[in-house]
Design an enzyme around this catalytic site. Structure first.
Site, PDB file in Angstrom:
ATOM      1  N   ALA A  85       0.862  -1.178   0.000  1.00 37.35           N
ATOM      2  CA  ALA A  85       0.000   0.000   0.000  1.00 37.35           C
ATOM      3  C   ALA A  85       0.896   1.225   0.000  1.00 37.35           C
ATOM      4  O   ALA A  85       2.052   1.170   0.441  1.00 37.35           O
ATOM      5  CB  ALA A  85      -0.892  -0.018   1.234  1.00 37.35           C
ATOM      6  N   GLY A 126       0.766  -5.053   1.070  1.00 37.31           N
ATOM      7  CA  GLY A 126      -0.478  -5.144   0.307  1.00 37.31           C
ATOM      8  C   GLY A 126      -0.279  -5.774  -1.068  1.00 37.31           C
ATOM      9  O   GLY A 126      -1.224  -6.328  -1.633  1.00 37.31           O
ATOM     10  N   GLU A 164      -0.490  -9.370  -0.406  1.00 33.28           N
ATOM     11  CA  GLU A 164      -1.893  -9.662  -0.081  1.00 33.28           C
ATOM     12  C   GLU A 164      -2.764  -9.667  -1.342  1.00 33.28           C
ATOM     13  O   GLU A 164      -3.642 -10.513  -1.504  1.00 33.28           O
ATOM     14  CB  GLU A 164      -2.416  -8.640   0.938  1.00 33.28           C
ATOM     15  N   GLU A 194       5.194  -5.113   7.005  1.00 34.05           N
ATOM     16  CA  GLU A 194       4.479  -4.051   7.730  1.00 34.05           C
ATOM     17  C   GLU A 194       5.046  -3.815   9.123  1.00 34.05           C
ATOM     18  O   GLU A 194       5.058  -2.696   9.630  1.00 34.05           O
ATOM     19  CB  GLU A 194       2.978  -4.405   7.843  1.00 34.05           C
TER      20      GLU A 194
END
Ligand code: DAK
Length: 257
Positions: free
Chosen positions: A65, A108, A111, A131
């Site tokens: 992200a 992300g 993911e 993260e």
């Protein structure tokens, strides 16, 4: 459809959705996630498309992200705006989705790849959930999906340390279905997607549905669910065509009905 952050390309019955923020290693900002969701919805509604590939570039599938976009968020703002919950849209798509990963698939990005139906990895691929190094934890299913893919021990190690794994390790532990030479990743992904697209789409949808059910049910319920879906395939003309073609030693001509 013209997008700012993704490029779409159609190859027969397959659509390639290429994440396209190369200067930011395809960091997933709100605009990109919106556009990707829109492109997937359009592909799902397009009867000429039977399979979808999500990919990045040589250096990054997606490095996570967008940290610059996320940095100033508060609990209240992210909770109230349901921050990037739109990501899950991809998991509602009934058409098969392949992640073709080269370079970084982090946070992300990892993911997102795990939300697809399976991952084809180039030799250069690197997967990780870093993260923890940013003072946060995975938020788009990383703790849940990675654990199911690779088991508790490796998922814990990856998530608690933030270390990356290379393509070979990812194949060994079941995160990716296959490792492919870098220069062949896209052509091999298109070939695989085309092979699937040429099968009976209702059967492909049912098979995908049945495999996904395994992740949300006890074994006995899953087996029962699979059996009912199996029976339902005998209502398809494609089942008759597939079996007749086998007996007549010819290629089946599926009509998706
Ligand atoms: N966000 C924003 N920019 C990024 C980025 C990211 N995740 N990753 C890379 N970039 C940018 C860099 O800032 C740099 O931009 P400029 O400085 O040139 O403007 C450019 O991309 C090139 O990056 P580097 O210079 O760092 O390139 P290197 O080759 O040296 O290093 C790297 C590559 C991938 C090792 C490094 O860039 C890196 O560590 N990137 C960050 C990886 C990371 O920590 N990812 C996890 C982010 S957190 C949720 C859904 C999702 C999420 C959370 C919640 N919900 C649904 C609730 C996800 C969270 C995350 O993914």
């Amino acid at each position: 459809m013209n997008y700012e952050t993704i490029i779409t390309e159609t190859k027969g019955k397959v659509i390639l959705l290429m994440l396209n923020r190369p200067d930011q290693l395809n960091a997933l900002n709100a605009e990109l996630i919106d556009e990707l969701g829109d492109a997937i919805k359009n592909a799902e509604n397009n009867e000429n498309i039977s399979a979808i590939i999500i990919t990045g570039n040589d250096k990054a599938f997606a490095a996570g992200a967008d940290i610059k976009e996320m940095k100033d968020k508060s609990f209240a703002s992210s909770y109230m705006e349901n921050f990037i919950s739109r990501w899950e849209a991809i998991t509602f798509c009934r058409k098969p989705i392949i992640a073709a990963v080269a370079g970084y698939a982090l946070g992300g990005g990892c993911e997102l790849a795990m939300m697809c139906d399976f991952i084809l990895a180039a030799e250069s691929a690197k997967f990780g959930q870093p993260e923890i190094k940013l003072g946060i934890i995975p938020g788009a299913g990383g703790t849940q999906r990675l654990s199911r893919f690779v088991g508790k021990s490796k998922a814990m190690e990856m998530i608690l340390t933030g270390r990356m794994m290379d393509a070979d390790e990812a194949e060994r532990c079941g995160l990716v279905s296959r490792v492919i030479k870098d220069e062949e990743l896209i052509s091999e992904s298109i070939k695989t997607a085309t092979d699937i697209a040429n099968l009976s789409s209702p059967s492909v949808f049912l098979a995908k549905d049945s495999v996904n059910y395994a992740y949300n049910s006890a074994l006995s319920q899953g087996v029962e669910y699979e059996r009912k879906l199996f029976y339902s395939t005998f209502s398809l003309n494609d089942q008759k065509e597939g079996m007749e073609a086998f007996i007549e030693k010819r290629k089946p001509n599926f009509k998706n009905c």
